[in-house]
Each structure stands twice: as C-alpha cells, then as structure tokens.
Design an enzyme around this catalytic site. Sequence first.
Site, PDB file in Angstrom:
ATOM      1  N   SER A 141     -14.258  -2.895   5.675  1.00 51.92           N
ATOM      2  CA  SER A 141     -13.346  -3.160   6.788  1.00 51.92           C
ATOM      3  C   SER A 141     -14.049  -3.878   7.920  1.00 51.92           C
ATOM      4  CB  SER A 141     -12.838  -1.845   7.367  1.00 51.92           C
ATOM      5  OG  SER A 141     -12.383  -1.006   6.372  1.00 51.92           O
ATOM      6  N   HIS A 162     -10.316  -7.770   1.329  1.00 59.58           N
ATOM      7  CA  HIS A 162      -9.997  -6.561   2.090  1.00 59.58           C
ATOM      8  C   HIS A 162      -8.509  -6.226   1.977  1.00 59.58           C
ATOM      9  CE1 HIS A 162      -9.671  -4.465   6.228  1.00 59.58           C
ATOM     10  NE2 HIS A 162      -9.942  -3.595   5.297  1.00 59.58           N
ATOM     11  N   GLU A 174      -7.119  -9.694   3.413  1.00 58.21           N
ATOM     12  CA  GLU A 174      -8.018 -10.570   4.162  1.00 58.21           C
ATOM     13  C   GLU A 174      -9.140 -11.014   3.217  1.00 58.21           C
ATOM     14  OE1 GLU A 174      -7.802  -8.944   8.774  1.00 58.21           O
ATOM     15  OE2 GLU A 174      -9.140  -7.939   7.400  1.00 58.21           O
ATOM     16  N   ASN A 212      -8.405  -5.174  11.772  1.00 55.60           N
ATOM     17  CA  ASN A 212      -9.077  -4.024  12.377  1.00 55.60           C
ATOM     18  C   ASN A 212      -9.628  -4.340  13.758  1.00 55.60           C
ATOM     19  OD1 ASN A 212      -8.417  -2.386  10.281  1.00 55.60           O
ATOM     20  ND2 ASN A 212     -10.372  -2.562   9.223  1.00 55.60           N
TER      21      ASN A 212
HETATM   22  N1  3HC Z   1       1.625   3.551  -3.011  1.00 54.26           N
HETATM   23  C1  3HC Z   1       2.547   2.683  -3.448  1.00 54.26           C
HETATM   24  N2  3HC Z   1       3.667   2.359  -2.780  1.00 54.26           N
HETATM   25  C2  3HC Z   1       3.869   3.019  -1.619  1.00 54.26           C
HETATM   26  C3  3HC Z   1       2.959   3.957  -1.109  1.00 54.26           C
HETATM   27  C4  3HC Z   1       1.799   4.219  -1.858  1.00 54.26           C
HETATM   28  N3  3HC Z   1       0.861   5.066  -1.450  1.00 54.26           N
HETATM   29  N4  3HC Z   1       3.443   4.417   0.064  1.00 54.26           N
HETATM   30  C5  3HC Z   1       4.606   3.794   0.267  1.00 54.26           C
HETATM   31  N5  3HC Z   1       4.852   2.939  -0.732  1.00 54.26           N
HETATM   32  C6  3HC Z   1       5.988   2.044  -0.885  1.00 54.26           C
HETATM   33  C7  3HC Z   1       7.194   2.827  -1.286  1.00 54.26           C
HETATM   34  O1  3HC Z   1       7.299   2.936  -2.696  1.00 54.26           O
HETATM   35  C8  3HC Z   1       8.302   1.991  -0.715  1.00 54.26           C
HETATM   36  O2  3HC Z   1       8.528   0.882  -1.540  1.00 54.26           O
HETATM   37  P1  3HC Z   1      10.031   0.407  -1.884  1.00 54.26           P
HETATM   38  O3  3HC Z   1      10.672   0.168  -0.553  1.00 54.26           O
HETATM   39  O4  3HC Z   1       9.830  -0.823  -2.721  1.00 54.26           O
HETATM   40  O5  3HC Z   1      10.625   1.561  -2.611  1.00 54.26           O
HETATM   41  C9  3HC Z   1       7.709   1.444   0.572  1.00 54.26           C
HETATM   42  O6  3HC Z   1       6.296   1.493   0.405  1.00 54.26           O
HETATM   43  C10 3HC Z   1       8.130   2.259   1.742  1.00 54.26           C
HETATM   44  O7  3HC Z   1       7.715   3.598   1.515  1.00 54.26           O
HETATM   45  P2  3HC Z   1       8.519   4.902   1.998  1.00 54.26           P
HETATM   46  O8  3HC Z   1       9.979   4.607   2.081  1.00 54.26           O
HETATM   47  O9  3HC Z   1       8.088   6.060   1.187  1.00 54.26           O
HETATM   48  O10 3HC Z   1       7.922   5.255   3.405  1.00 54.26           O
HETATM   49  P3  3HC Z   1       7.841   4.369   4.678  1.00 54.26           P
HETATM   50  O11 3HC Z   1       9.002   3.470   4.801  1.00 54.26           O
HETATM   51  O12 3HC Z   1       7.499   5.326   5.739  1.00 54.26           O
HETATM   52  O13 3HC Z   1       6.567   3.433   4.388  1.00 54.26           O
HETATM   53  C11 3HC Z   1       4.284   2.937   4.650  1.00 54.26           C
HETATM   54  C12 3HC Z   1       5.285   3.976   4.202  1.00 54.26           C
HETATM   55  C13 3HC Z   1       4.339   1.739   3.708  1.00 54.26           C
HETATM   56  C14 3HC Z   1       2.906   3.587   4.561  1.00 54.26           C
HETATM   57  C15 3HC Z   1       4.653   2.507   6.103  1.00 54.26           C
HETATM   58  O14 3HC Z   1       4.759   3.647   6.903  1.00 54.26           O
HETATM   59  C16 3HC Z   1       3.659   1.562   6.716  1.00 54.26           C
HETATM   60  O15 3HC Z   1       3.712   0.377   6.496  1.00 54.26           O
HETATM   61  N6  3HC Z   1       2.748   2.103   7.549  1.00 54.26           N
HETATM   62  C17 3HC Z   1       1.719   1.334   8.188  1.00 54.26           C
HETATM   63  C18 3HC Z   1       0.528   1.292   7.295  1.00 54.26           C
HETATM   64  C19 3HC Z   1      -0.556   0.450   7.881  1.00 54.26           C
HETATM   65  O16 3HC Z   1      -0.521   0.002   9.009  1.00 54.26           O
HETATM   66  N7  3HC Z   1      -1.590   0.246   7.060  1.00 54.26           N
HETATM   67  C20 3HC Z   1      -2.745  -0.488   7.486  1.00 54.26           C
HETATM   68  C21 3HC Z   1      -3.799   0.501   7.909  1.00 54.26           C
HETATM   69  S1  3HC Z   1      -5.278  -0.300   8.405  1.00 54.26           S
HETATM   70  C22 3HC Z   1      -6.092  -0.580   6.980  1.00 54.26           C
HETATM   71  O17 3HC Z   1      -5.695  -0.246   5.897  1.00 54.26           O
HETATM   72  C23 3HC Z   1      -7.371  -1.291   7.103  1.00 54.26           C
HETATM   73  C24 3HC Z   1      -8.498  -0.468   6.572  1.00 54.26           C
HETATM   74  O18 3HC Z   1      -9.661  -1.254   6.633  1.00 54.26           O
HETATM   75  C25 3HC Z   1      -8.685   0.822   7.323  1.00 54.26           C
END
Ligand code: 3HC
Length: 307
Positions: A141, A162, A174, A212
């Site tokens: 990251s 990434h 990324e 990030n």
């Molecule tokens: N695996 C696979 N698919 C998933 C999943 C998982 N773990 N979690 C959610 N999904 C899919 C669901 O199947 C659903 O897909 P569909 O609409 O095609 O059926 C879709 O994502 C939406 O899921 P949900 O309806 O269950 O739940 P939400 O609408 O609350 O979405 C979320 C969950 C996708 C996690 C959403 O809350 C989100 O986008 N959150 C923000 C996540 C974010 O910002 N991530 C970046 C973090 S920073 C990072 O990763 C960088 C690293 O370096 C730290």
Amino acid sequence: MPAPLVGPPTRKPCSEGEYDRPMPITTVGVVGSGIMGTGIAEVAAAAGYRVVARGRTPQSAESVLAGVRRSLDRQVERGKRTEAERDEILGRITVTTELKDLAQADLVIESVVEDLAVKLELFEELDSLCQPATILATNTSTLPVVDIGMVTGRPQQVCGIHFFNPAPAMSLVEVVRPLTASQETISAAVEFARSCGKEPVVVEDRAGFIVNALLFPYLNNAVHLLERGVATKEDIDAAMVGGCGFPMGPFALLDLVGLDTSVAILEALYAEHREPQCAPAPLLRRMVAAGHLGRKSGRGFYDYQRA
Ligand code: 3HC
C-alpha cells in the site's frame, strides 16, 4: 463569452493504446494468505488464470481456498454465479506452503505483511526461483517499490499491482511504476488488471500512491475527532455516509482494512512525508496493542460476530 464549464474527464483511466503490450500470462502466483491475498486469488481465478496461492502454513494456505469458496458461495446465493462457475473457479486455484511451487508462474503478486524487511527477503527468494521472464509484483500500500525491485536481479520486471479491499468488489487497481520498471512491465500489469475486469490507473512510486495518500490522513483525522470527543464513532460514520455519500464511514472502513495495516500505512506515509496528520493517532496504536484489529480479529471500533 465566459468559457464553458468543463467537468471531470469522462475517459476511462489508462486509455486504450497507451499501455498495450500484453505479455502472455496464464499462471498467477499469489504470496500471502490474508484478506488481500485471498481476494486477489479469487479475482485472478475468476478471470480465467490458473492460480497458485502460497501460505506459510498448511492452515493459512487452506484458508485461501476456504475464503474464496465462502465468497463464491455468497455469489451463488445471490444469483451472481452458478454452482458450476464456482467450481470451475475453485478448480483453477491450488494452494501450497512451498514458494518453489510458484516457479512456473508468469506473474507473482506478493501480498504479505506490510514490513519491508519481510518483503525484501521474499523477493530475493522469488527472484532466484522464478523464470527469467516472470513479472514480480507487490500489493504493498505504501512501501517503496523501487527498494523491492533492487533486491532482485530483474528490477525492470518489478512493479506494484495494488488492489483494494474487498478485492473482488472494488474496481480500482493502482499499477505502481518505480523508476526501475520497464514500460513492458507496466503495460503487462495494466493489461492484467484490465483482464481481471478492473480499472487500472498508473501511479508513480510515492508512499500511499493515490488512494492511500488521500484516504489515510482522513481516516486518522476521524480517530483524532473521536479522541477529542467531538462526536461518537457512530455519528462520525453516519455523517460521512449521509453527508458525503461514502459507502461506509471512517471507523467501519478502518475495521475493514485492519487497524494494524492502517497503522503500518500511516507510519509509512509519515516516514516519507513527515506530515503530522499522518502520525498514527494514539488510540489506533493502543487498539492494535490490545489486539483490536478490526473485522479480522472480531473486534475493532465495532464488534463483529466471528463466523
Ligand atoms: N467479496 C466479494 N464481493 C463483495 C464483498 C467481498 N468481500 N463484499 C461486498 N461484495 C460485493 C457484494 O457481492 C455486492 O455485489 P453485487 O452488488 O454485485 O451483489 C457489492 O459488493 C455490495 O455489497 P453489499 O451489498 O453486501 O454491501 P455494501 O453495499 O455495503 O458494500 C462494500 C460493501 C463493497 C465493502 C462497500 O461498503 C464499500 O465499497 N466500502 C468501501 C470500501 C473501501 O473504501 N475500500 C478501500 C479500502 S482502502 C484499501 O483497500 C487500500 C489498502 O491498501 C488498505
């Protein structure tokens, strides 16, 4: 006449032709059995690649397969995939504890702990056992990709790929270009990300890359707000969801990313930029010391039922 207002560009990141140089990739090695390694294994297998995933212990290696199966089962339940598709995808993944089983991979994506010393040792070993043409990528990251490339004999074939958490759901990748990477390597990484259904952006090798570097000062500030008693975590989360349209608030997101990972990212950002806003908030460190790591430990800012 005033100039017409121009909105953000609508073109997709990395327009066609800019990074075209597909190199044949059929087998993808994934090193690391955590949330990201598991998600990347699923993404690559779902895109049709053979995947060899390596965990350090038989349990951690098996956990990759179990994690992918759980995720695919959910997709079957939701009617997104058939059982036959699930089984096909799972059939493309083999797990191992032996790094040497990645010797035939055309691309290896490392997703182990955010610790530079660990990654350097791993890349030295990968370099010695992989084919000369293999691209070695890191899912780091924040850590300097150039440092990772320079411990190998193939720095031109080392880059960052990434993914974002959860990898199967987030569309961004990324592609990180260290000073040492060749254009062919970057093109192959872009092409690989596209073939996985992702939207790649290419970014220079600076701590935090794009997402990030912008996201973590915000998350850290949310913890400072909480520490100052400005509002409850529930209200801060609700404010950012309701007021900014974010899919989840900062505390829910910190729990998703993992508080240990978050502290490591903030430390790397602070080490590079020395900006006070990147120094991890004291509460974050205390929570990590207490083992409150977020979803993965069952407790972070919120409590989670363990499956
Ligand atoms: N695996 C696979 N698919 C998933 C999943 C998982 N773990 N979690 C959610 N999904 C899919 C669901 O199947 C659903 O897909 P569909 O609409 O095609 O059926 C879709 O994502 C939406 O899921 P949900 O309806 O269950 O739940 P939400 O609408 O609350 O979405 C979320 C969950 C996708 C996690 C959403 O809350 C989100 O986008 N959150 C923000 C996540 C974010 O910002 N991530 C970046 C973090 S920073 C990072 O990763 C960088 C690293 O370096 C730290």
